[in-house]
Design a protein around this motif. Structure first.
Motif, mmCIF file in Angstrom:
data_model
loop_
_atom_site.group_PDB
_atom_site.id
_atom_site.type_symbol
_atom_site.label_atom_id
_atom_site.label_comp_id
_atom_site.label_asym_id
_atom_site.label_seq_id
_atom_site.Cartn_x
_atom_site.Cartn_y
_atom_site.Cartn_z
ATOM 1 N N ARG A 148 -1.835 -0.495 -5.613
ATOM 2 C CA ARG A 148 -2.386 0.157 -4.419
ATOM 3 C C ARG A 148 -1.606 1.411 -4.011
ATOM 4 N NH1 ARG A 148 -2.119 -3.210 0.183
ATOM 5 N NH2 ARG A 148 -3.818 -2.024 1.152
ATOM 6 N N LEU A 149 -0.492 1.664 -4.665
ATOM 7 C CA LEU A 149 0.229 2.916 -4.451
ATOM 8 C C LEU A 149 -0.368 3.952 -5.408
ATOM 9 C CD1 LEU A 149 2.384 0.632 -3.552
ATOM 10 C CD2 LEU A 149 4.044 2.466 -3.813
ATOM 11 N N ASN A 150 -1.534 4.445 -5.067
ATOM 12 C CA ASN A 150 -2.306 5.231 -6.036
ATOM 13 C C ASN A 150 -2.749 6.593 -5.516
ATOM 14 O OD1 ASN A 150 -4.256 4.445 -4.220
ATOM 15 N ND2 ASN A 150 -5.295 3.041 -5.618
ATOM 16 N N LYS A 189 0.814 -1.218 0.000
ATOM 17 C CA LYS A 189 0.000 0.000 0.000
ATOM 18 C C LYS A 189 0.844 1.264 0.000
ATOM 19 C CE LYS A 189 -3.617 2.673 0.431
ATOM 20 N NZ LYS A 189 -4.444 3.012 -0.750
ATOM 21 N N ASN A 190 2.069 1.206 0.520
ATOM 22 C CA ASN A 190 2.883 2.417 0.635
ATOM 23 C C ASN A 190 4.358 2.085 0.474
ATOM 24 O OD1 ASN A 190 3.952 1.633 3.322
ATOM 25 N ND2 ASN A 190 1.851 2.013 4.002
ATOM 26 N N VAL A 191 5.173 3.113 0.418
ATOM 27 C CA VAL A 191 6.598 2.938 0.152
ATOM 28 C C VAL A 191 7.292 2.137 1.248
ATOM 29 C CG1 VAL A 191 7.223 5.159 1.217
ATOM 30 C CG2 VAL A 191 8.722 4.136 -0.505
ATOM 31 N N VAL A 218 6.702 -1.460 0.596
ATOM 32 C CA VAL A 218 7.564 -1.865 -0.521
ATOM 33 C C VAL A 218 8.978 -2.111 -0.013
ATOM 34 C CG1 VAL A 218 8.593 -1.178 -2.720
ATOM 35 C CG2 VAL A 218 6.200 -0.643 -2.246
ATOM 36 N N GLU A 260 1.874 8.887 -6.656
ATOM 37 C CA GLU A 260 2.455 7.579 -6.424
ATOM 38 C C GLU A 260 2.466 6.776 -7.721
ATOM 39 O OE1 GLU A 260 1.830 6.952 -1.673
ATOM 40 O OE2 GLU A 260 0.421 5.926 -3.014
ATOM 41 N N THR A 284 8.447 4.476 -6.641
ATOM 42 C CA THR A 284 7.209 4.444 -5.863
ATOM 43 C C THR A 284 6.433 5.759 -5.931
ATOM 44 O OG1 THR A 284 8.536 4.981 -3.899
ATOM 45 C CG2 THR A 284 7.959 2.664 -4.250
ATOM 46 N N ALA A 285 7.093 6.843 -6.329
ATOM 47 C CA ALA A 285 6.397 8.124 -6.472
ATOM 48 C C ALA A 285 7.244 9.056 -7.327
ATOM 49 C CB ALA A 285 6.116 8.765 -5.113
ATOM 50 N N ARG A 327 -0.160 12.706 -3.784
ATOM 51 C CA ARG A 327 0.411 13.181 -2.514
ATOM 52 C C ARG A 327 0.411 14.695 -2.383
ATOM 53 N NH1 ARG A 327 5.866 9.721 -1.227
ATOM 54 N NH2 ARG A 327 5.029 7.605 -1.510
ATOM 55 N N THR A 375 2.237 -2.252 -8.124
ATOM 56 C CA THR A 375 2.098 -0.922 -7.521
ATOM 57 C C THR A 375 0.649 -0.431 -7.542
ATOM 58 O OG1 THR A 375 2.573 0.180 -9.629
ATOM 59 C CG2 THR A 375 4.454 -0.283 -8.169
#
Length: 468
Positions: free
Chosen positions: A93-95, A46-48, A51, A110, A207-208, A98, A91
């Protein structure tokens, strides 16, 4: 249960660790259905920080990692190999969006943000994020960065490398490189972001990213024109730049053979489809002027192009809807060509000045050696990028063209390099072009790339078997 799988479940939750064959299947085959691999699991953090924890775990267990975004790539770069000793890290869910910094004309997204959502977010804030691709409804920002995507507006705005201000990356040892600085100037040593852009997940997981935004044009003027020759398209680019105050944002060359795939039921296209040269151009200007002035300018330009003998016919969009219809024609060609049978795709780039000679030279050789194949050509002429595809003359010949894929690739790529081009413009290398890369780059370049890979990923766990 495998201790590694248990530890993955502890990090991101059992529901986001796919280990069943049915659950994993959509992630194990590439978009073009040419590559299928195996994987211990598909992981959806879900997040960095999740990961980073997963990467550290994979490093400890010596398990390879295949980063994957929207799985829309065309070279097998996001597909695992057949050994099964890897995991796919999706990736999806890294959506999150920010940050939206309108004063700095920047947005931080993200990696799993769908490209169309990025465009819509910018538009909602009165700004433009200019990257535009046929797959924009499913491709992701991370994948766009990993392949240094270009698209139809690269002529004016550049590719993803040009649009990127900073990156956040998880390195192969699980560290987090936070380079999300929205600076236009930062001359403090090596440009690390440029190292990761286009690396196809072989050096780390993006990741972003902090990306550039642009003012929304007040108006656009779009037209499709019939050409007297491919050379006249190059002359038309120059005329467009000299005679128009607006920005030439797109200039797409399309063969009438490609156009015929999607316009057979469209009215008012007969004259364009019957263009003697066999080529048309779809061009678009973006302007800060109102629509009336923009329309007048494109009409004046095309009138001069007629007089100069560059074009034979023109269809100018008189509304936003007509402009969308013209672009829809271009954007549906990639899928429409599939009905012809097995397609051999080439994503090539050449100096613009060399394009006419390349097209003629390649066609002569194809006619001689492969008369059962026909070209389907379209692409971003403004930056020298062609999608130079071949289809069998009938679907029944699909097996024949597949059997000749390797030799056809060699013929086309040899022609490309004869004219100082590249066999990969915006799709990347992945698996499909990996073995040919040493033929196309010098030994020094390959060794430098290997040195970088070994320095940053000494265990070779990050997307092994791709590019190198």
């Amino acid at each position: 249960m495998d201790i590694f799988i248990q530890q993955c479940q502890e990090i991101i939750g059992t529901e986001y660790v796919y280990i069943g064959e049915v659950d994993k299947a959509p992630y194990l085959t590439d978009w073009g259905k040419r590559f299928t691999g195996q994987s211990k699991a598909v992981l959806k953090p879900k997040n960095v920080h999740e990961v980073a924890s997963l990467v550290k775990l994979c490093q400890f267990h010596k398990i390879a990692i295949v980063p994957q975004g929207g799985n829309t790539g065309l070279c097998g770069g996001a597909t695992p190999d057949k050994t099964g000793n890897s995991v796919v890290i999706s990736t999806a869910r890294l959506n999150a969006v920010r940050n939206l910094d309108l004063e700095n004309a920047a947005i931080t997204l993200e990696a799993g943000v769908i490209l169309s959502h990025a465009q819509e977010t910018a538009l909602g804030a009165g700004k433009l994020f200019p990257l535009s691709l046929a797959a924009e409804g499913s491709c992701t920002i991370g994948g766009n960065l990993a392949t240094n995507a270009g698209g139809v507006q690269v002529l004016h705005y550049g590719n993803m490398r040009d649009l990127t201000l900073g990156l956040e990356v998880v390195t192969p040892n699980g560290d987090i490189f936070n380079g999300l600085r929205g600076l236009r100037k930062d001359n403090t040593g090596y440009s690390l972001k440029d190292l990761y852009i286009g690396s196809e997940g072989t050096l780390g997981i993006i990741t972003a990213a902090t990306l550039k935004l642009y003012p929304l044009p007040c108006s656009k003027a779009t037209a499709m024109v019939g050409l007297t020759s491919v050379k006249s398209a190059i002359d038309l680019i120059e005329l467009s730049r000299m005679k128009s105050n607006a920005n030439l944002t797109a200039f797409e060359l399309i063969s009438t053979r490609a156009l015929n795939l999607v316009t057979k039921t469209t009215k008012n296209f007969d004259s364009l489809l019957n263009t003697t040269s066999g080529w048309v151009v779809l061009l678009e200007f973006s302007s800060m002027e109102d629509g009336t002035n923009s329309q007048a300018r494109i009409e004046t330009l095309l009138s001069e192009a007629f007089t100069s003998g560059l074009i034979t016919d023109a269809m100018i969009a008189n509304s936003i809807q007509q402009s969308k219809e013209l672009w829809s024609i271009r954007e549906t060609i990639p899928e429409a060509q599939l009905k012809l049978g097995t397609i051999i795709k080439h994503d090539i780039s050449l100096p613009i000045s060399a394009l006419p000679d390349f097209i003629l030279s390649a066609q002569v050789k194809l006619n001689d050696l492969y008369p059962n194949a026909s070209t389907i050509i379209f692409g971003h002429l403004g930056d020298g990028n062609l999608h130079y595809n071949l289809a069998p003359n009938s679907p029944e010949l699909s097996e024949w063209i597949e059997e000749n894929r390797s030799s056809i690739n060699q013929l086309i790529h040899n022609e490309v390099y004869k004219f100082s081009g590249s066999f990969s413009a915006e799709h990347g290398i992945g698996q499909s072009k990996r073995d040919e890369l040493p033929q196309r780059k010098s030994a020094v370049e390959i060794e430098l790339m290997r040195t970088i890979k070994k320095a940053l990923d000494p265990q070779n766990i990050m997307n092994p078997g791709k590019i190198l």
